[in-house]
Design a protein around this motif. Sequence first.
Motif, PDB file in Angstrom:
ATOM      1  N   ASP A 102       0.825  -1.213   0.000  1.00 23.49           N
ATOM      2  CA  ASP A 102       0.000   0.000   0.000  1.00 23.49           C
ATOM      3  C   ASP A 102       0.858   1.261   0.000  1.00 23.49           C
ATOM      4  N   ALA A 103       1.913   1.273   0.822  1.00 25.86           N
ATOM      5  CA  ALA A 103       2.776   2.453   0.904  1.00 25.86           C
ATOM      6  C   ALA A 103       3.480   2.703  -0.426  1.00 25.86           C
ATOM      7  N   ARG A 104       3.866   1.640  -1.102  1.00 21.63           N
ATOM      8  CA  ARG A 104       4.537   1.797  -2.401  1.00 21.63           C
ATOM      9  C   ARG A 104       3.633   2.471  -3.419  1.00 21.63           C
ATOM     10  N   THR A 105       2.344   2.218  -3.322  1.00 27.41           N
ATOM     11  CA  THR A 105       1.402   2.800  -4.280  1.00 27.41           C
ATOM     12  C   THR A 105       0.677   4.022  -3.710  1.00 27.41           C
ATOM     13  N   GLY A 106       0.959   4.353  -2.441  1.00 31.40           N
ATOM     14  CA  GLY A 106       0.363   5.552  -1.841  1.00 31.40           C
ATOM     15  C   GLY A 106      -1.107   5.410  -1.491  1.00 31.40           C
ATOM     16  N   VAL A 107      -1.541   4.201  -1.174  1.00 30.49           N
ATOM     17  CA  VAL A 107      -2.947   3.972  -0.828  1.00 30.49           C
ATOM     18  C   VAL A 107      -3.061   3.367   0.567  1.00 30.49           C
ATOM     19  N   GLY A 108      -4.285   3.015   0.936  1.00 29.12           N
ATOM     20  CA  GLY A 108      -4.524   2.372   2.229  1.00 29.12           C
ATOM     21  C   GLY A 108      -4.243   3.306   3.385  1.00 29.12           C
ATOM     22  N   ALA A 109      -3.694   2.746   4.439  1.00 33.96           N
ATOM     23  CA  ALA A 109      -3.429   3.520   5.650  1.00 33.96           C
ATOM     24  C   ALA A 109      -2.098   4.262   5.605  1.00 33.96           C
ATOM     25  N   SER A 110      -1.363   4.149   4.501  1.00 34.23           N
ATOM     26  CA  SER A 110      -0.067   4.817   4.422  1.00 34.23           C
ATOM     27  C   SER A 110      -0.232   6.328   4.316  1.00 34.23           C
ATOM     28  N   SER A 111       0.788   7.035   4.788  1.00 29.78           N
ATOM     29  CA  SER A 111       0.722   8.494   4.801  1.00 29.78           C
ATOM     30  C   SER A 111       2.125   9.079   4.759  1.00 29.78           C
ATOM     31  N   ALA A 112       2.240  10.262   4.192  1.00 30.43           N
ATOM     32  CA  ALA A 112       3.503  10.986   4.236  1.00 30.43           C
ATOM     33  C   ALA A 112       3.686  11.688   5.579  1.00 30.43           C
TER      34      ALA A 112
END
Length: 143
Positions: A102-112
């Motif tokens: 998810d973080a690799r694609t910038g989706v889900g619960a990931s955040s900057a």
Amino acid sequence: MAIRHVEPYTDEWLRQPVSYVRRVVDLLGAEVTEWWEGPCDPRDATVRLGDGNALVWDEESGWRLGRFVSGERGAHAELTDVRYLGHGLLPKPERVPEALSDARTGVGASSAWRPCYRSHRNCRDGFDVALDFYGGPSAIAGV
């Protein structure tokens, strides 16, 4: 079962995150090129990935993914283009590979944006009990 707190800044306390991180590394498998423990304040670990990125876990903000710039055993790693994986400070190891995707694609619960779940200065807040779950007798047998 009695709750056991580990005395802060002892060797046992410093190595507490190792069993948890090792479980994540095992689940990531061949994607991992190397990993190491960082220093404390906060305690952290760096997991180098084959694509030039790295995952870093620390006891304040959990897992983050970024382009590896520098770092080595005993030093905090430097990353660029960081995304935090989400799912809390100590997500179940089985959740980390999907959170990484998810973080690799910038989706889900990931955040900057950096979350701050706790301060490393709160040594007696019960976090050591959560880490001990991953470092119990069955985990020690595999060390």
